[in-house]
Design an enzyme around this catalytic site. Structure first.
Site, PDB file in Angstrom:
ATOM      1  CE  LYS A  92      56.797  79.020   6.377  1.00 55.06           C
ATOM      2  NZ  LYS A  92      56.655  78.074   7.510  1.00 55.06           N
ATOM      3  CB  SER A 130      56.293  76.799  11.439  1.00 58.04           C
ATOM      4  OG  SER A 130      57.628  76.711  11.857  1.00 58.04           O
ATOM      5  CB  SER A 188      59.282  79.173  10.142  1.00 57.95           C
ATOM      6  OG  SER A 188      58.371  78.232   9.612  1.00 57.95           O
TER       7      SER A 188
END
Lengths: 97, 494
Positions: free
Chosen positions: B81, B180, B156
């Site tokens: 990420k 997330s 997210s």
């Protein structure tokens, strides 16, 4: 109203963030609806309840005070938008006489 | 076999490499082909390091050929990420303000992956600074759900989940502040785990809300999740909130013997707003557990209704402080239109942040400001105490709690983006785990009539990831899900 446009302007200033006229209108409306929802918290009786800032039992964490290698200056400055002579460079903050 | 190598879980890929059926170089090549074909359709990656990954694969292959000892993830390509620092590779947090940022160091978890001989294949898309539940706040545009083109991937860590669901990496690392990792894992039909707060070092994770943030794995199955968690867990002296608690070999937790395990079903999670198809799949899960000999019992988490308010005050307050560092001085962009230092800060932040980040900074600054601190921030921290206490009580008599991961399957792109409160309300089932600091996993438990995945969430006691994984594994084995086709695999209608 939980929050006014004037308060939104004040908060943006505290946050050091310029916002447009349009954003002021939108944020006032949206923050008002969010804060109104959060009014829910007032239903809770929190007298005698300690606040939780952190879930872990926090004791001081110590380590030996030993010098270790750190980032070299050029690497630490590599991402700076403006630099000079090994320093971050920013607009002048002291008035000229 | 080689055509499908990208679809295999990590534990199978490792076997195929060690018995010589495939080399890491060949496998990484297949992944790069898949990325070229599929990534333009779903926008999961924001940067792919093809040359680096191939060179690293070649090096690992030659070490294997000369019988050198290799790490537990040798030759496995992983997506990271984009809020996790990778030395020499851009780390943007999907924000314009950090668009040019190249970290001079690796996050702890990245170091652990390097030591395990895993290969970083690229950086995954995310909501800007991890603020969002749909990956729509990314400055690079949204990540599309691999199962249905008009749906969000969640957020997210939407990029990470979509990449794994689309077979564009063997596994991925995400971060979870209020769901997330788990929510996008549920929306994309993959496994995602938020470990206990303090289990994994946050060193090198760009901070959003420091008392809630935690890094965790996104994988195809529970076995892979255990494998990655074993590699990234443990004490790191550079994060003083990481705990010095022994890291068990999580692979040993993976057995189907769950007889007598005490499962709580929190009644506050099965109320209005829960989609009927989601509810139906979760009922099936409880049925399977009952048949396997688990004791399922209703429990109460009475302060659940206050979690969203508490979370969005605490998270935004911490964010307003953490994001003060983006001022156009040390890294990132600097706006060229300014009169003095303060106007430089103000115009840089105006230009660099997207609207959701600005909104959260505003909300957090307001909650911390003089005159409102007690009414909002302090009140939220006290509510957090009560929410955590709910879990302490529930875990006295129960080994795990089981809930839906999300109230609905993946919603439509654009559906919630203009109404922030509506977007926040979708996080109702995931945020409490962050407030209480407990570990939680989401695994797929079925598909809707439209072919969208449904996730079930398993929560455990602090540092009992092994118990959570065991239950998740037993469920996964018992369900043996058949996956529908992803949208690009479906033939054109008629």
């Amino acid at each position: 109203m939980k929050i006014t446009k004037k308060e939104v302007e004040y908060v943006a200033d505290l946050a050091c963030m310029e916002i447009s006229e349009e954003e002021k209108e939108i944020f006032t409306r949206q923050l008002d609806s969010i804060l109104s929802y959060m009014e829910k918290l007032n239903q809770l009786d929190t007298k005698d309840i300690e606040p939780t800032s952190h879930v872990l039992q926090t004791d001081n964490v110590f380590r030996e005070d030993k010098v270790k290698p750190s980032l070299p200056q050029d690497e630490a400055l590599a991402n700076a938008p403006d630099k000079k002579n090994g320093f971050f460079r920013v607009p002048r903050v002291i008035e000229e006489n | 076999m080689k055509d499908n190598i990208c679809a295999e879980p990590i534990h199978r890929q490792l076997k195929l490499m060690s018995d010589g059926s495939v080399s890491s170089y060949e496998m990484v090549g297949h992944f790069i082909d898949a990325i070229e074909r599929i990534n333009p359709k779903i926008n999961g990656y924001i940067a792919v390091k093809a040359d680096y990954a191939l060179a690293r694969a070649k090096e690992i292959d030659s070490r294997r050929d000369s019988n050198e000892a290799l790490g537990p993830l040798a030759g496995i390509p992983i997506a990271i990420k984009d809020n996790i620092c990778t030395k020499g590779f851009e780390t943007t947090c999907s924000s314009n303000i950090l668009r040019s940022f190249v970290p001079p160091y690796n996050a702890y978890v990245v170091e652990r992956f390097q030591d395990a001989d895993a290969i970083i294949l690229g950086k995954s898309n995310m909501d800007e600074f991890a603020m969002g539940s749909s990956t729509e706040t990314s400055c690079f545009g949204p990540t599309v759900n691999p199962w249905l083109q008009d749906r969000v991937s969640g957020g997210s860590s939407g990029g990470a989940a979509a990449i794994v669901a689309a077979d564009m990496a063997s596994g991925a690392l995400g971060s979870d502040t209020g769901g997330s990792i788990r929510q996008p894992a549920a929306f994309c039909g993959v496994v995602g785990m938020k470990p206990t707060y303090g289990r994994v070092s946050r060193f090198g994770l760009v901070a959003y809300a420091s008392s809630l943030d935690q890094i965790g794995p996104v994988t195809k199955d529970v076995t892979d999740c255990a494998l990655l968690l074993s590699v990234i867990s443990g004490r790191d002296e550079k994060d003083s909130t990481s705990r010095d608690i022994e890291v068990p070999d999580y692979n040993k937790s993976l057995t189907c013997d769950i007889k007598g395990i005490r499962v709580g079903r929190p009644k506050e999670y099965f109320i209005g707003g829960l989609d009927s198809q989601v509810a139906c799949h979760i009922d099936t899960v409880f049925g399977i557990l009952g048949q396997a000999g688990a004791d399922v019992e209703e429990v109460s988490l009475p302060h659940t209704d206050y979690a969203i308010s508490a979370y969005y005050l605490i998270a935004t307050a911490e964010a307003s402080s953490n994001l003060a560092r983006y001022d156009g001085v040390k890294y990132g962009i600097r706006d060229s239109q300014y009169r003095d230092l303060r106007s430089m800060y103000r115009s840089t932040r105006k230009k660099g942040f997207g609207s959701e980040v600005k909104r959260r900074i505003m909300l957090g600054t307001y909650a911390l400001s003089s005159g409102y601190y007690d009414a909002y921030y302090l009140k939220a921290q006290k509510a957090r105490t009560l929410i955590k206490r709910d879990f302490d009580i529930a875990f006295k008599d129960h080994d795990v709690l089981i809930t839906p991961t999300t109230p609905t399957p993946a919603f439509k792109l654009g559906e919630n983006i203009s109404d922030p409160l509506q977007m926040y309300l979708n996080d109702i089932y995931t945020i409490s785990a962050n407030l209480a600091g407990v570990p939680a996993i989401s695994i797929p438990c079925g598909f809707t009539k439209d072919g969208l995945p449904v996730g079930v969430q398993i929560l455990g006691r602090p540092f009992e990831e092994g118990v959570v994984l065991k239950l998740a594994y037993a469920l996964e084995q018992a369900m043996d899900l058949k996956r529908p086709l992803r949208f690009w695999e479906k033939g054109s209608p008629g």
